[in-house]
Design a protein around this motif. Sequence first.
Motif, PDB file in Angstrom:
ATOM      1  N   PHE A 197       0.833  -1.197   0.000  1.00 15.81           N
ATOM      2  CA  PHE A 197       0.000   0.000   0.000  1.00 15.81           C
ATOM      3  C   PHE A 197       0.869   1.249   0.000  1.00 15.81           C
ATOM      4  O   PHE A 197       0.640   2.183  -0.770  1.00 15.81           O
ATOM      5  N   ALA A 198       1.903   1.247   0.833  1.00 13.51           N
ATOM      6  CA  ALA A 198       2.809   2.395   0.897  1.00 13.51           C
ATOM      7  C   ALA A 198       3.549   2.580  -0.426  1.00 13.51           C
ATOM      8  O   ALA A 198       3.733   3.711  -0.894  1.00 13.51           O
ATOM      9  N   ILE A 199       3.955   1.490  -1.047  1.00 10.56           N
ATOM     10  CA  ILE A 199       4.629   1.572  -2.351  1.00 10.56           C
ATOM     11  C   ILE A 199       3.664   2.148  -3.388  1.00 10.56           C
ATOM     12  O   ILE A 199       4.025   3.020  -4.178  1.00 10.56           O
ATOM     13  N   GLY A 200       2.426   1.687  -3.356  1.00 13.64           N
ATOM     14  CA  GLY A 200       1.430   2.175  -4.307  1.00 13.64           C
ATOM     15  C   GLY A 200       1.177   3.669  -4.170  1.00 13.64           C
ATOM     16  O   GLY A 200       0.926   4.359  -5.157  1.00 13.64           O
ATOM     17  N   LEU A 201       1.272   4.188  -2.953  1.00 11.46           N
ATOM     18  CA  LEU A 201       1.061   5.616  -2.747  1.00 11.46           C
ATOM     19  C   LEU A 201       2.146   6.457  -3.433  1.00 11.46           C
ATOM     20  O   LEU A 201       1.886   7.560  -3.885  1.00 11.46           O
ATOM     21  N   GLY A 202       3.360   5.920  -3.484  1.00 10.30           N
ATOM     22  CA  GLY A 202       4.461   6.676  -4.079  1.00 10.30           C
ATOM     23  C   GLY A 202       4.755   6.321  -5.525  1.00 10.30           C
ATOM     24  O   GLY A 202       5.625   6.917  -6.145  1.00 10.30           O
ATOM     25  N   LEU A 203       4.021   5.370  -6.064  1.00  9.95           N
ATOM     26  CA  LEU A 203       4.295   4.877  -7.416  1.00  9.95           C
ATOM     27  C   LEU A 203       3.675   5.789  -8.468  1.00  9.95           C
ATOM     28  O   LEU A 203       2.488   6.098  -8.423  1.00  9.95           O
ATOM     29  N   ARG A 204       4.509   6.219  -9.400  1.00 13.08           N
ATOM     30  CA  ARG A 204       4.025   7.015 -10.533  1.00 13.08           C
ATOM     31  C   ARG A 204       4.296   6.215 -11.798  1.00 13.08           C
ATOM     32  O   ARG A 204       5.424   6.186 -12.303  1.00 13.08           O
ATOM     33  N   LEU A 205       3.268   5.541 -12.277  1.00 15.54           N
ATOM     34  CA  LEU A 205       3.424   4.665 -13.438  1.00 15.54           C
ATOM     35  C   LEU A 205       3.863   5.424 -14.685  1.00 15.54           C
ATOM     36  O   LEU A 205       4.506   4.855 -15.560  1.00 15.54           O
ATOM     37  N   SER A 206       3.554   6.694 -14.758  1.00 16.29           N
ATOM     38  CA  SER A 206       3.946   7.478 -15.933  1.00 16.29           C
ATOM     39  C   SER A 206       5.463   7.625 -16.033  1.00 16.29           C
ATOM     40  O   SER A 206       6.000   7.891 -17.102  1.00 16.29           O
ATOM     41  N   ARG A 207       6.175   7.432 -14.935  1.00 15.03           N
ATOM     42  CA  ARG A 207       7.633   7.583 -14.916  1.00 15.03           C
ATOM     43  C   ARG A 207       8.363   6.273 -15.221  1.00 15.03           C
ATOM     44  O   ARG A 207       9.566   6.282 -15.443  1.00 15.03           O
ATOM     45  N   VAL A 208       7.662   5.161 -15.240  1.00 12.80           N
ATOM     46  CA  VAL A 208       8.304   3.860 -15.430  1.00 12.80           C
ATOM     47  C   VAL A 208       9.016   3.783 -16.776  1.00 12.80           C
ATOM     48  O   VAL A 208      10.154   3.316 -16.875  1.00 12.80           O
ATOM     49  N   SER A 209       8.383   4.265 -17.830  1.00 10.67           N
ATOM     50  CA  SER A 209       8.981   4.161 -19.167  1.00 10.67           C
ATOM     51  C   SER A 209      10.235   5.021 -19.322  1.00 10.67           C
ATOM     52  O   SER A 209      11.031   4.792 -20.229  1.00 10.67           O
ATOM     53  N   CYS A 210      10.446   5.973 -18.433  1.00  8.15           N
ATOM     54  CA  CYS A 210      11.635   6.831 -18.506  1.00  8.15           C
ATOM     55  C   CYS A 210      12.912   6.073 -18.158  1.00  8.15           C
ATOM     56  O   CYS A 210      14.017   6.562 -18.414  1.00  8.15           O
ATOM     57  N   TYR A 211      12.765   4.905 -17.574  1.00 10.35           N
ATOM     58  CA  TYR A 211      13.924   4.159 -17.093  1.00 10.35           C
ATOM     59  C   TYR A 211      14.107   2.834 -17.832  1.00 10.35           C
ATOM     60  O   TYR A 211      14.587   1.857 -17.270  1.00 10.35           O
ATOM     61  N   ALA A 212      13.735   2.808 -19.106  1.00  5.27           N
ATOM     62  CA  ALA A 212      13.844   1.574 -19.897  1.00  5.27           C
ATOM     63  C   ALA A 212      15.294   1.118 -20.029  1.00  5.27           C
ATOM     64  O   ALA A 212      15.590  -0.076 -19.920  1.00  5.27           O
ATOM     65  N   ARG A 213      16.222   2.041 -20.259  1.00  9.76           N
ATOM     66  CA  ARG A 213      17.635   1.667 -20.409  1.00  9.76           C
ATOM     67  C   ARG A 213      18.193   1.089 -19.113  1.00  9.76           C
ATOM     68  O   ARG A 213      18.876   0.062 -19.119  1.00  9.76           O
ATOM     69  N   GLU A 214      17.869   1.712 -17.997  1.00 11.34           N
ATOM     70  CA  GLU A 214      18.334   1.211 -16.702  1.00 11.34           C
ATOM     71  C   GLU A 214      17.723  -0.151 -16.393  1.00 11.34           C
ATOM     72  O   GLU A 214      18.383  -1.042 -15.857  1.00 11.34           O
ATOM     73  N   ALA A 215      16.449  -0.317 -16.761  1.00  8.19           N
ATOM     74  CA  ALA A 215      15.777  -1.597 -16.531  1.00  8.19           C
ATOM     75  C   ALA A 215      16.404  -2.708 -17.368  1.00  8.19           C
ATOM     76  O   ALA A 215      16.557  -3.835 -16.896  1.00  8.19           O
ATOM     77  N   ALA A 216      16.776  -2.398 -18.596  1.00  5.44           N
ATOM     78  CA  ALA A 216      17.435  -3.398 -19.447  1.00  5.44           C
ATOM     79  C   ALA A 216      18.790  -3.784 -18.866  1.00  5.44           C
ATOM     80  O   ALA A 216      19.154  -4.966 -18.850  1.00  5.44           O
TER      81      ALA A 216
ATOM     82  N   LEU B 136      16.762   9.078  -2.511  1.00  5.74           N
ATOM     83  CA  LEU B 136      17.286   8.708  -3.821  1.00  5.74           C
ATOM     84  C   LEU B 136      16.158   8.720  -4.850  1.00  5.74           C
ATOM     85  O   LEU B 136      15.042   9.132  -4.549  1.00  5.74           O
ATOM     86  N   ASP B 137      16.417   8.256  -6.036  1.00  2.17           N
ATOM     87  CA  ASP B 137      15.438   8.290  -7.115  1.00  2.17           C
ATOM     88  C   ASP B 137      14.389   7.183  -6.924  1.00  2.17           C
ATOM     89  O   ASP B 137      14.575   6.045  -7.363  1.00  2.17           O
ATOM     90  N   VAL B 138      13.302   7.519  -6.271  1.00  2.00           N
ATOM     91  CA  VAL B 138      12.246   6.553  -5.971  1.00  2.00           C
ATOM     92  C   VAL B 138      11.562   6.090  -7.251  1.00  2.00           C
ATOM     93  O   VAL B 138      11.192   4.923  -7.372  1.00  2.00           O
ATOM     94  N   ASP B 139      11.413   6.992  -8.216  1.00  2.00           N
ATOM     95  CA  ASP B 139      10.780   6.609  -9.482  1.00  2.00           C
ATOM     96  C   ASP B 139      11.590   5.533 -10.203  1.00  2.00           C
ATOM     97  O   ASP B 139      11.034   4.579 -10.741  1.00  2.00           O
ATOM     98  N   MET B 140      12.900   5.678 -10.209  1.00  2.00           N
ATOM     99  CA  MET B 140      13.739   4.667 -10.849  1.00  2.00           C
ATOM    100  C   MET B 140      13.656   3.347 -10.089  1.00  2.00           C
ATOM    101  O   MET B 140      13.546   2.275 -10.697  1.00  2.00           O
ATOM    102  N   ALA B 141      13.696   3.401  -8.772  1.00  2.00           N
ATOM    103  CA  ALA B 141      13.592   2.171  -7.978  1.00  2.00           C
ATOM    104  C   ALA B 141      12.267   1.470  -8.255  1.00  2.00           C
ATOM    105  O   ALA B 141      12.232   0.240  -8.416  1.00  2.00           O
ATOM    106  N   ASN B 142      11.194   2.223  -8.325  1.00  2.00           N
ATOM    107  CA  ASN B 142       9.887   1.635  -8.629  1.00  2.00           C
ATOM    108  C   ASN B 142       9.871   1.021 -10.025  1.00  2.00           C
ATOM    109  O   ASN B 142       9.342  -0.068 -10.221  1.00  2.00           O
ATOM    110  N   ALA B 143      10.450   1.717 -10.991  1.00  2.00           N
ATOM    111  CA  ALA B 143      10.479   1.204 -12.368  1.00  2.00           C
ATOM    112  C   ALA B 143      11.276  -0.093 -12.448  1.00  2.00           C
ATOM    113  O   ALA B 143      10.851  -1.053 -13.108  1.00  2.00           O
ATOM    114  N   LEU B 144      12.411  -0.145 -11.776  1.00  2.00           N
ATOM    115  CA  LEU B 144      13.229  -1.358 -11.804  1.00  2.00           C
ATOM    116  C   LEU B 144      12.528  -2.505 -11.101  1.00  2.00           C
ATOM    117  O   LEU B 144      12.619  -3.664 -11.528  1.00  2.00           O
ATOM    118  N   TRP B 145      11.831  -2.210 -10.026  1.00  2.00           N
ATOM    119  CA  TRP B 145      11.082  -3.245  -9.303  1.00  2.00           C
ATOM    120  C   TRP B 145       9.977  -3.811 -10.191  1.00  2.00           C
ATOM    121  O   TRP B 145       9.820  -5.028 -10.295  1.00  2.00           O
TER     122      TRP B 145
END
Length: 143
Positions: free
Chosen positions: A38-57, A113-122
Amino acid sequence: LIALGLGLALNMLGVPRPAPLGSLAAAAMLLATVLFLFAIGLGLRLSRVSCYAREAAALAVVKFIGVPLLLVPLAALAGLGTIDGGLPLRVVTVLSCMPVAMTALVPPALFGLDVDMANALWIFSTLALVVILPVLYFVLPLL
């Protein structure tokens, strides 16, 4: 930490755990997981996930290829393939291929730190299980 130390001490002293505590512990872990998600969902911005495609790869290459290629041969050299029909070697294989756990989201939140990147990688590493699980299904019998 005190509770952990006390529980460890009682366990090492052989004090039997009352049966209701087992059920209470299971319920507490389930509740903690739900609250954590629930806490993760509160801070999750799905619109930012695609910004970290290179890091995710890059994470996928290291996590799902590099880590197993390093750990599985080391586990085999340590003789884990000869214990209990190779079960410990299979456990190392499965664990080395698992996605980034949700606990990896805590340090970025705590230390600014970059929470959006951490969420995207997760999210990416968890979705990668669609590929990883079938591969494990075919690889594990070979070990």
